[in-house]
Design a protein around this motif. Structure first.
Motif, PDB file in Angstrom:
ATOM      1  N   UNK A  84       0.833  -1.202   0.000  1.00  0.00           N
ATOM      2  CA  UNK A  84       0.000   0.000   0.000  1.00  0.00           C
ATOM      3  C   UNK A  84       0.870   1.256   0.000  1.00  0.00           C
ATOM      4  N   UNK A  85       1.997   1.202   0.702  1.00  0.00           N
ATOM      5  CA  UNK A  85       2.919   2.334   0.744  1.00  0.00           C
ATOM      6  C   UNK A  85       3.580   2.529  -0.613  1.00  0.00           C
ATOM      7  N   UNK A  86       3.896   1.423  -1.282  1.00  0.00           N
ATOM      8  CA  UNK A  86       4.583   1.498  -2.573  1.00  0.00           C
ATOM      9  C   UNK A  86       3.702   2.140  -3.628  1.00  0.00           C
ATOM     10  N   UNK A  87       2.465   1.668  -3.764  1.00  0.00           N
ATOM     11  CA  UNK A  87       1.588   2.246  -4.790  1.00  0.00           C
ATOM     12  C   UNK A  87       1.080   3.615  -4.363  1.00  0.00           C
ATOM     13  N   UNK A  88       1.199   3.956  -3.084  1.00  0.00           N
ATOM     14  CA  UNK A  88       0.766   5.265  -2.600  1.00  0.00           C
ATOM     15  C   UNK A  88       1.787   6.371  -2.806  1.00  0.00           C
ATOM     16  N   UNK A  89       2.986   6.037  -3.301  1.00  0.00           N
ATOM     17  CA  UNK A  89       4.015   7.058  -3.515  1.00  0.00           C
ATOM     18  C   UNK A  89       3.604   8.033  -4.613  1.00  0.00           C
ATOM     19  N   UNK A  90       3.901   9.316  -4.385  1.00  0.00           N
ATOM     20  CA  UNK A  90       3.705  10.355  -5.394  1.00  0.00           C
ATOM     21  C   UNK A  90       5.045  10.731  -6.010  1.00  0.00           C
ATOM     22  N   UNK A  91       4.963  11.442  -7.114  1.00  0.00           N
ATOM     23  CA  UNK A  91       6.183  11.861  -7.817  1.00  0.00           C
ATOM     24  C   UNK A  91       7.125  12.622  -6.892  1.00  0.00           C
ATOM     25  N   UNK A  92       6.582  13.527  -6.066  1.00  0.00           N
ATOM     26  CA  UNK A  92       7.414  14.346  -5.191  1.00  0.00           C
ATOM     27  C   UNK A  92       7.960  13.616  -3.978  1.00  0.00           C
ATOM     28  N   UNK A  93       7.548  12.358  -3.774  1.00  0.00           N
ATOM     29  CA  UNK A  93       8.004  11.611  -2.604  1.00  0.00           C
ATOM     30  C   UNK A  93       9.391  11.001  -2.784  1.00  0.00           C
ATOM     31  N   UNK A  94       9.860  10.924  -4.010  1.00  0.00           N
ATOM     32  CA  UNK A  94      11.152  10.292  -4.285  1.00  0.00           C
ATOM     33  C   UNK A  94      12.105  11.357  -4.835  1.00  0.00           C
ATOM     34  N   UNK A 107       4.362   7.798   3.345  1.00  0.00           N
ATOM     35  CA  UNK A 107       3.275   8.271   4.202  1.00  0.00           C
ATOM     36  C   UNK A 107       2.363   7.120   4.601  1.00  0.00           C
ATOM     37  N   UNK A 108       1.678   7.298   5.708  1.00  0.00           N
ATOM     38  CA  UNK A 108       0.684   6.319   6.123  1.00  0.00           C
ATOM     39  C   UNK A 108       1.311   5.073   6.688  1.00  0.00           C
ATOM     40  N   UNK A 109       0.918   3.904   6.154  1.00  0.00           N
ATOM     41  CA  UNK A 109       1.334   2.649   6.748  1.00  0.00           C
ATOM     42  C   UNK A 109       0.414   2.291   7.897  1.00  0.00           C
ATOM     43  N   UNK A 110       0.741   1.219   8.584  1.00  0.00           N
ATOM     44  CA  UNK A 110      -0.122   0.747   9.662  1.00  0.00           C
ATOM     45  C   UNK A 110      -0.213   1.739  10.806  1.00  0.00           C
ATOM     46  N   UNK A 111       0.881   2.482  11.059  1.00  0.00           N
ATOM     47  CA  UNK A 111       0.877   3.395  12.200  1.00  0.00           C
ATOM     48  C   UNK A 111       0.438   4.805  11.823  1.00  0.00           C
ATOM     49  N   UNK A 112       0.334   5.088  10.508  1.00  0.00           N
ATOM     50  CA  UNK A 112      -0.061   6.405   9.988  1.00  0.00           C
ATOM     51  C   UNK A 112       0.976   7.493  10.293  1.00  0.00           C
ATOM     52  N   UNK A 113       2.141   7.110  10.813  1.00  0.00           N
ATOM     53  CA  UNK A 113       3.144   8.113  11.178  1.00  0.00           C
ATOM     54  C   UNK A 113       4.047   8.478   9.999  1.00  0.00           C
ATOM     55  N   UNK A 114       4.266   7.540   9.101  1.00  0.00           N
ATOM     56  CA  UNK A 114       5.136   7.800   7.972  1.00  0.00           C
ATOM     57  C   UNK A 114       6.603   7.765   8.361  1.00  0.00           C
ATOM     58  N   UNK A 115       7.465   7.809   7.342  1.00  0.00           N
ATOM     59  CA  UNK A 115       8.911   7.758   7.569  1.00  0.00           C
ATOM     60  C   UNK A 115       9.611   8.176   6.284  1.00  0.00           C
ATOM     61  N   UNK A 116      10.920   8.423   6.390  1.00  0.00           N
ATOM     62  CA  UNK A 116      11.744   8.690   5.217  1.00  0.00           C
ATOM     63  C   UNK A 116      12.826   7.632   5.144  1.00  0.00           C
TER      64      UNK A 116
END
Length: 264
Positions: A84-94, A107-116
């Motif tokens: 879900x995180x992989x297909x949820x990536x936007x152009x500006x995320x990478x 962004x998001x994930x199970x905890x909704x906290x996100x990470x880099x």
């Protein structure tokens, strides 16, 4: 003595106040649930390790969809994403970081906290996530930062909407089958062709994430660093990958069963 003709009782016929785990009907149901959970654990996706990742990427054609797929595989592994995180990536995320690699905002994930997640560029262009991004963005030239990074590709090369999670599963499964990494023959022999078609591959999108964690543990990465990349909040979950690697590290059977090189 004549056998009873009374119909068998269903579990729903037992009053709620009388539920007792020792009751034969309930005990039988609980045993079935436990067996099902055990089978599900056995059928968990196998990890995709770096050697297999290289083969999966190499199997992608030099086409629009093939370039997208190569980037999907390398980002899914390097950033240890959930599908879900992989297909949820936007152009500006990478973002490309010169002389280093990629920074991926998840962004998001199970905890909704996100990470880099940081992903180093590879020495080999064939499996370099930076090079794969360049090749994909050469054909997919959308510049809006909030546009989806991964989209469907039509037969004529036209672009559609954001890629679905199911498509990533299908990519991993079908590519692994195409290069011969499959259990289909065994399943076909034991359970028939229909089941073989459904369960023929040991791999799914999760195999990229678990493969990263397993490979990182084998390279003796710390638990803290593995969890930073994968976004695991529970050390118990992340520790299983390290335990797997440690099972083979300095194992006494290696000295017993593996031949030592002959001395000159």
């Amino acid at each position: 003595m004549q056998g009873s003709n009374r119909p068998a009782r269903s579990i729903s016929s037992i009053p709620l106040r009388k539920f007792d785990a020792r009751h034969p009907l309930i005990a039988d149901q609980l045993a079935g649930v436990a067996a099902l959970q055990a089978r599900r654990k056995v059928k968990q996706a196998a990890p995709i390790l770096p050697d297999l990742l290289r083969r999966l990427v190499a199997a992608q054609p030099d086409s629009t969809a093939g370039r997208r797929n190569a980037q999907l595989l390398l980002l899914g592994f390097g950033a240890a994403t959930r599908r879900s995180e992989l297909v949820g990536l936007d152009v500006g995320d990478v973002v490309v970081v010169p002389r280093r690699g990629l920074e991926v905002t998840i962004r998001g994930g199970k905890t909704k906290r996100g990470r880099t997640a940081a992903i180093w560029a590879a020495d080999d262009p064939a499996v370099c996530p930076v090079e794969a991004l360049r090749r994909w963005r050469t054909v997919y030239t959308v510049e809006e930062a909030d546009a989806p990074l991964f989209v469907s590709v039509g037969k004529g090369g036209s672009f559609g909407g954001r890629l679905s999670e199911r498509t990533v599963d299908r990519l991993v499964r079908e590519t692994s089958q195409a290069i011969g990494e499959t259990d289909a023959d065994l399943i076909r022999w034991t359970q028939g062709p229909e089941m073989a078609q459904r369960l023929g591959s040991r791999f799914s999108a999760h195999s990229l994430r678990s493969g990263f964690a397993t490979a990182a543990a084998e390279e003796e990465a710390s638990l803290k660093k593995i969890m930073e990349q994968t976004g695991h909040q529970s050390s118990d979950v992340a520790l299983k990958y390290i335990r797997h690697a440690n099972r083979w590290r300095d194992n006494p059977t290696e000295r017993l069963f593996r031949r030592k090189p002959d001395a000159d």
